[in-house]
Design an enzyme around this catalytic site. Structure first.
Site: not given
Length: 470
Positions: A325-326
């Site tokens: 996600h990041g």
């Protein structure tokens, strides 16, 4: 080109007009492919080259792999595919992150190293289309699916514009067979596709952006300034914002594809009505969670080994899912927490074989799961560990001097209570079935109401979809 922009509506109308005015199916697919490249190029034209490379490499590697007789050769071809795809993903998404993390590690050893920012621009949607093409080569390697022989069909599979930049992550067996025969939506499918798109725009523009995002931004900017009750409202508001933002995008994508006659898989199904964390991950971002389960968790051995190995597999997969996600350690924390919750839940089920049967125990478990999920969203949303600590500390803060406006409080409570109730009563029924159960008058009134709300209450503040950054 966002779904909730006037530019996209014009683009979509043109694509629909061309799609239904051309009779030759091959020409229709070429038009859709060109439209998909134009859609992607609207964000950053040079990055279309990455799409071409990924498409070309995986198409020819998979074709060669399918024809190869030697297992070593097949492994070698799969390795090249993994290196190319994960190499791009790693460079563009994690190079700066690794550079900064390495500097931090040296700092712990007393070595002062100040790396220069690499200034790498993240290609939008790279995490999504990388996982999509990887699932294809992995399936071909495992002989679960045959290699595609049409470069045009495979290119459309990789780049189909409704789901290109934020999913759902579509598998080859779900999409490629649809390319073999002309796709044309029936009138019922077309209307349902438009309805889904309207639902998605309402969820994104009204609920996520207008109702909840301002409260979230306010609380996360200066959490220590607010009293505990308002910070809790901010935490709950983000639970709603992230859901309506991403589920809204998925509904738009599925709806837009359906108007063209293509069927995409559901990506969300009442996740806040989940009975525990394993149930939550069967309902939240379904295409990603099933990808991680099939290609990572099962490859590590799943739950077939010793309990310690199962614990390791669960936590590792969720941490990697968090980092997907990041590129920040706060996402790893978020993933680790979900992994640990899954381990605890798995252990309880193994030891007690407990299953909630009555309505009251189920409601208690649903609410408990929702609260824990909401708390684990804090590291996901926090801008670094200082912000994370500030939010956690403010959850018990009694000295805050600022207050949320009464209207903001009412909006958050109303939206989140309605969402929770909706997810509980609809957890066993699909959205289409629920909508069909309404009378024609209710359906028409609901659609009209949503259109009016979008027209009146949409602020025109074109926030990007949160998942674009992933």
């Amino acid at each position: 080109m966002q779904f909730d922009s006037f530019l996209f509506l014009i683009f979509w109308l043109i694509v629909l007009a061309l799609h239904y005015s051309i009779r030759n199916w091959r020409t229709q697919k070429i038009v859709l492919l060109i439209a998909s490249y134009l859609f992607y190029a609207a964000w950053n034209p040079p990055f279309v080259v990455l799409l071409w490379i990924s498409t070309t490499v995986d198409f020819f590697l998979a074709k060669t792999m399918a024809a190869a007789k030697s297992q070593e050769r097949r492994k070698g071809l799969l390795t090249i595919s993994l290196l190319v795809n994960l190499g791009f993903l790693g460079f563009f998404k994690y190079a700066d992150f690794l550079n900064q993390s390495f500097a931090g590690l040296l700092g712990l050893a007393g070595i002062n190293y100040q790396p220069l920012p690499l200034g790498i621009v993240l290609p939008i949607g790279i995490s999504f289309y990388t996982f999509q093409t990887l699932s294809y080569t992995l399936d071909v390697y495992q002989r679960k699916t045959p290699a595609e022989t049409s470069f045009l069909d495979f290119s459309l599979f990789v780049t189909f514009f409704p789901q290109l930049v934020a999913g759902p992550i579509v598998r080859a067996p779900q999409f490629l067979p649809q390319c073999k025969a002309p796709q044309k939506a029936t009138s019922q499918q077309f209307v349902w596709g438009l309805t889904l798109f309207l639902f998605g725009i309402f969820a994104k523009a009204i609920l996520a952006d207008t109702a909840l995002a301002p409260v979230v931004d306010q609380i996360y900017a200066t959490p220590s300034a607010f009293a505990a009750q308002d910070v809790w409202l901010g935490v709950l508001a983000f639970s709603g914002q992230i859901f309506f933002d991403f589920a809204g995008y998925s509904l738009c994508a599925i709806g837009a594809a359906l108007t063209l006659g293509f069927s995409l898989p559901d990506n969300f199904h009442c996740p806040y009505g989940a009975l525990g964390f394993s149930d939550f991950w069967k309902r939240w971002h379904i295409s990603l969670s099933s990808w991680l389960r099939d290609y990572l968790y099962f490859s590590l051995g799943g739950s077939r080994g010793k309990p310690v190995r199962t614990v390791f597999n669960l936590v590792l997969v969720m941490i990697l899912g968090g980092l997907w996600h990041g590129a920040a350690w706060t996402f790893a924390v978020w993933g680790c927490l979900h992994g640990l919750f899954l381990v605890v839940e798995h252990g309880i089920k193994q030891v007690t074989a407990y299953r909630p049967l009555g309505l009251a125990p189920k409601l208690v478990l649903i609410v408990l799961t929702f609260l824990l999920v909401s708390l684990t969203w804090i590291p996901f949303r926090a801008q670094g560990f200082d912000n994370l600590a500030a939010i956690l500390g403010a959850l018990t803060n009694t000295t805050g001097s600022s207050e949320l406006g009464m209207l903001s409080r009412i909006v958050v409570v109303t939206v989140m209570a309605t969402t929770l109730i909706w997810h509980i009563v609809s957890r066993d029924i699909r959205l289409e079935q629920r909508f069909d159960s309404f009378s024609p008058m209710v359906k028409t009134s609901l659609v009209a109401l949503l259109m009016v709300c979008v027209g009146i209450f949409s602020t025109g503040d074109s926030r990007a979809f949160i998942y674009f950054q992933f």
